[in-house]
Scaffold this motif. Structure first.
Motif, PDB file in Angstrom:
ATOM      1  N   CYS A  36     -11.121  18.937 -24.771  1.00 58.17           N
ATOM      2  CA  CYS A  36     -11.527  17.645 -24.214  1.00 58.17           C
ATOM      3  C   CYS A  36     -10.319  16.730 -24.034  1.00 58.17           C
ATOM      4  O   CYS A  36     -10.164  16.073 -22.995  1.00 58.17           O
ATOM      5  CB  CYS A  36     -12.573  17.002 -25.119  1.00 58.17           C
ATOM      6  SG  CYS A  36     -13.253  15.486 -24.444  1.00 58.17           S
ATOM      7  N   GLU A  37      -9.452  16.692 -25.032  1.00 57.74           N
ATOM      8  CA  GLU A  37      -8.250  15.858 -24.949  1.00 57.74           C
ATOM      9  C   GLU A  37      -7.326  16.349 -23.835  1.00 57.74           C
ATOM     10  O   GLU A  37      -6.751  15.554 -23.098  1.00 57.74           O
ATOM     11  CB  GLU A  37      -7.514  15.855 -26.289  1.00 57.74           C
ATOM     12  CG  GLU A  37      -6.292  14.970 -26.308  1.00 57.74           C
ATOM     13  CD  GLU A  37      -6.568  13.517 -25.926  1.00 57.74           C
ATOM     14  OE1 GLU A  37      -5.775  12.950 -25.150  1.00 57.74           O
ATOM     15  OE2 GLU A  37      -7.573  12.962 -26.378  1.00 57.74           O
ATOM     16  N   ARG A  38      -7.199  17.667 -23.699  1.00 58.73           N
ATOM     17  CA  ARG A  38      -6.353  18.216 -22.630  1.00 58.73           C
ATOM     18  C   ARG A  38      -6.928  17.865 -21.261  1.00 58.73           C
ATOM     19  O   ARG A  38      -6.179  17.539 -20.335  1.00 58.73           O
ATOM     20  CB  ARG A  38      -6.217  19.731 -22.780  1.00 58.73           C
ATOM     21  CG  ARG A  38      -5.362  20.382 -21.723  1.00 58.73           C
ATOM     22  CD  ARG A  38      -3.933  19.876 -21.741  1.00 58.73           C
ATOM     23  NE  ARG A  38      -3.201  20.431 -20.605  1.00 58.73           N
ATOM     24  CZ  ARG A  38      -2.384  19.745 -19.830  1.00 58.73           C
ATOM     25  NH1 ARG A  38      -2.109  18.481 -20.073  1.00 58.73           N
ATOM     26  NH2 ARG A  38      -1.792  20.324 -18.811  1.00 58.73           N
ATOM     27  N   LEU A  39      -8.240  17.908 -21.120  1.00 57.97           N
ATOM     28  CA  LEU A  39      -8.881  17.543 -19.856  1.00 57.97           C
ATOM     29  C   LEU A  39      -8.582  16.086 -19.509  1.00 57.97           C
ATOM     30  O   LEU A  39      -8.271  15.760 -18.363  1.00 57.97           O
ATOM     31  CB  LEU A  39     -10.392  17.788 -19.920  1.00 57.97           C
ATOM     32  CG  LEU A  39     -11.174  17.537 -18.645  1.00 57.97           C
ATOM     33  CD1 LEU A  39     -10.769  18.517 -17.547  1.00 57.97           C
ATOM     34  CD2 LEU A  39     -12.665  17.645 -18.912  1.00 57.97           C
ATOM     35  N   MET A  40      -8.646  15.221 -20.498  1.00 55.73           N
ATOM     36  CA  MET A  40      -8.349  13.806 -20.250  1.00 55.73           C
ATOM     37  C   MET A  40      -6.864  13.608 -19.934  1.00 55.73           C
ATOM     38  O   MET A  40      -6.503  12.803 -19.076  1.00 55.73           O
ATOM     39  CB  MET A  40      -8.783  12.963 -21.455  1.00 55.73           C
ATOM     40  CG  MET A  40     -10.290  12.961 -21.608  1.00 55.73           C
ATOM     41  SD  MET A  40     -11.054  11.950 -22.894  1.00 55.73           S
ATOM     42  CE  MET A  40      -9.829  11.576 -24.041  1.00 55.73           C
ATOM     43  N   GLU A  41      -6.006  14.384 -20.578  1.00 55.89           N
ATOM     44  CA  GLU A  41      -4.565  14.316 -20.316  1.00 55.89           C
ATOM     45  C   GLU A  41      -4.262  14.751 -18.878  1.00 55.89           C
ATOM     46  O   GLU A  41      -3.444  14.129 -18.188  1.00 55.89           O
ATOM     47  CB  GLU A  41      -3.836  15.208 -21.318  1.00 55.89           C
ATOM     48  CG  GLU A  41      -2.328  15.157 -21.231  1.00 55.89           C
ATOM     49  CD  GLU A  41      -1.712  16.082 -22.276  1.00 55.89           C
ATOM     50  OE1 GLU A  41      -0.823  16.863 -21.896  1.00 55.89           O
ATOM     51  OE2 GLU A  41      -2.128  16.019 -23.455  1.00 55.89           O
ATOM     52  N   ILE A  42      -4.919  15.802 -18.428  1.00 65.76           N
ATOM     53  CA  ILE A  42      -4.732  16.281 -17.047  1.00 65.76           C
ATOM     54  C   ILE A  42      -5.145  15.198 -16.060  1.00 65.76           C
ATOM     55  O   ILE A  42      -4.471  14.969 -15.051  1.00 65.76           O
ATOM     56  CB  ILE A  42      -5.520  17.590 -16.812  1.00 65.76           C
ATOM     57  CG1 ILE A  42      -4.895  18.738 -17.596  1.00 65.76           C
ATOM     58  CG2 ILE A  42      -5.583  17.927 -15.319  1.00 65.76           C
ATOM     59  CD1 ILE A  42      -5.750  19.988 -17.657  1.00 65.76           C
ATOM     60  N   GLN A  43      -6.243  14.510 -16.346  1.00 62.65           N
ATOM     61  CA  GLN A  43      -6.683  13.429 -15.463  1.00 62.65           C
ATOM     62  C   GLN A  43      -5.631  12.316 -15.397  1.00 62.65           C
ATOM     63  O   GLN A  43      -5.371  11.765 -14.324  1.00 62.65           O
ATOM     64  CB  GLN A  43      -8.014  12.849 -15.946  1.00 62.65           C
ATOM     65  CG  GLN A  43      -9.179  13.791 -15.781  1.00 62.65           C
ATOM     66  CD  GLN A  43     -10.431  13.194 -16.359  1.00 62.65           C
ATOM     67  OE1 GLN A  43     -10.999  12.273 -15.787  1.00 62.65           O
ATOM     68  NE2 GLN A  43     -10.854  13.694 -17.509  1.00 62.65           N
ATOM     69  N   ARG A  44      -5.009  12.006 -16.540  1.00 62.96           N
ATOM     70  CA  ARG A  44      -3.946  10.983 -16.544  1.00 62.96           C
ATOM     71  C   ARG A  44      -2.754  11.458 -15.725  1.00 62.96           C
ATOM     72  O   ARG A  44      -2.152  10.683 -14.981  1.00 62.96           O
ATOM     73  CB  ARG A  44      -3.512  10.664 -17.976  1.00 62.96           C
ATOM     74  CG  ARG A  44      -4.522   9.860 -18.744  1.00 62.96           C
ATOM     75  CD  ARG A  44      -3.993   9.451 -20.125  1.00 62.96           C
ATOM     76  NE  ARG A  44      -5.093   9.298 -21.038  1.00 62.96           N
ATOM     77  CZ  ARG A  44      -5.511  10.212 -21.920  1.00 62.96           C
ATOM     78  NH1 ARG A  44      -4.887  11.349 -22.050  1.00 62.96           N
ATOM     79  NH2 ARG A  44      -6.551   9.979 -22.696  1.00 62.96           N
ATOM     80  N   GLU A  45      -2.406  12.749 -15.852  1.00 64.09           N
ATOM     81  CA  GLU A  45      -1.304  13.322 -15.078  1.00 64.09           C
ATOM     82  C   GLU A  45      -1.602  13.276 -13.578  1.00 64.09           C
ATOM     83  O   GLU A  45      -0.692  13.108 -12.770  1.00 64.09           O
ATOM     84  CB  GLU A  45      -1.036  14.764 -15.511  1.00 64.09           C
ATOM     85  CG  GLU A  45      -0.434  14.886 -16.889  1.00 64.09           C
ATOM     86  CD  GLU A  45      -0.391  16.326 -17.386  1.00 64.09           C
ATOM     87  OE1 GLU A  45      -0.773  17.251 -16.631  1.00 64.09           O
ATOM     88  OE2 GLU A  45       0.026  16.519 -18.543  1.00 64.09           O
ATOM     89  N   GLN A  46      -2.858  13.442 -13.226  1.00 63.77           N
ATOM     90  CA  GLN A  46      -3.273  13.388 -11.822  1.00 63.77           C
ATOM     91  C   GLN A  46      -3.445  11.952 -11.345  1.00 63.77           C
ATOM     92  O   GLN A  46      -3.842  11.716 -10.218  1.00 63.77           O
ATOM     93  CB  GLN A  46      -4.580  14.159 -11.623  1.00 63.77           C
ATOM     94  CG  GLN A  46      -4.458  15.636 -11.833  1.00 63.77           C
ATOM     95  CD  GLN A  46      -5.800  16.354 -11.709  1.00 63.77           C
ATOM     96  OE1 GLN A  46      -6.869  15.771 -11.866  1.00 63.77           O
ATOM     97  NE2 GLN A  46      -5.733  17.645 -11.423  1.00 63.77           N
ATOM     98  N   GLN A  47      -3.163  11.017 -12.224  1.00 68.25           N
ATOM     99  CA  GLN A  47      -3.255   9.591 -11.936  1.00 68.25           C
ATOM    100  C   GLN A  47      -4.648   9.182 -11.463  1.00 68.25           C
ATOM    101  O   GLN A  47      -4.804   8.396 -10.526  1.00 68.25           O
ATOM    102  CB  GLN A  47      -2.178   9.172 -10.928  1.00 68.25           C
ATOM    103  CG  GLN A  47      -0.786   9.413 -11.444  1.00 68.25           C
ATOM    104  CD  GLN A  47       0.290   9.081 -10.450  1.00 68.25           C
ATOM    105  OE1 GLN A  47       0.032   8.874  -9.276  1.00 68.25           O
ATOM    106  NE2 GLN A  47       1.517   9.027 -10.927  1.00 68.25           N
ATOM    107  N   SER A  48      -5.641   9.712 -12.140  1.00 72.01           N
ATOM    108  CA  SER A  48      -7.025   9.322 -11.857  1.00 72.01           C
ATOM    109  C   SER A  48      -7.205   7.858 -12.240  1.00 72.01           C
ATOM    110  O   SER A  48      -6.706   7.428 -13.279  1.00 72.01           O
ATOM    111  CB  SER A  48      -8.005  10.168 -12.658  1.00 72.01           C
ATOM    112  OG  SER A  48      -7.942  11.506 -12.247  1.00 72.01           O
ATOM    113  N   PRO A  49      -7.921   7.093 -11.416  1.00 75.87           N
ATOM    114  CA  PRO A  49      -8.128   5.681 -11.753  1.00 75.87           C
ATOM    115  C   PRO A  49      -8.912   5.496 -13.055  1.00 75.87           C
ATOM    116  O   PRO A  49      -8.706   4.537 -13.782  1.00 75.87           O
ATOM    117  CB  PRO A  49      -8.889   5.120 -10.564  1.00 75.87           C
ATOM    118  CG  PRO A  49      -9.347   6.287  -9.779  1.00 75.87           C
ATOM    119  CD  PRO A  49      -8.537   7.473 -10.171  1.00 75.87           C
TER     120      PRO A  49
END
Length: 111
Positions: A36-49
């Protein structure tokens, strides 16, 4: 309305199977804090709003299934990246199409 929509969703085996794959995927993230944390980290890397977690559905509530499917589509790019890093089974192309059609079908009921 709950009973009618749930009954309609259960008439097609392919839809049942597609939702089951989605549930299994969500279950993986719900039971693994690391994933779950990795999924959220990937979203931050993808610059999700906005950074989202997966949404677990309740099988007896069609609207929770709708919200789960909707969230899977929001997370689809991050899920694709994470699936290349870890052994995670994503819905196949056909299942994504069925999930999208199911989401589109349920949208008016949700509104």
């Amino acid at each position: 309305m709950q009973l009618v929509i749930n009954a309609a969703l259960k008439t097609q085996r392919a839809i049942i199977d597609s939702i089951a794959v989605g549930r299994k995927l969500v279950g993986h993230y719900k039971h693994s804090a690391t994933a779950c944390e990795r999924l959220m980290e990937i979203q931050r890397e993808q610059q999700s709003p906005t950074v989202y977690k997966v949404h677990q559905d309740v099988a007896t509530r069609w609207n929770s299934t709708y919200l789960m499917i909707q969230r899977l589509f929001v997370l689809k790019p991050a899920l694709a990246v994470h699936s290349t890093e870890a052994y995670i089974t994503l819905p196949n192309a056909n299942q994504w199409l069925l999930l999208e059609a199911t989401k589109d079908l349920l949208t008016p009921f949700d509104e």
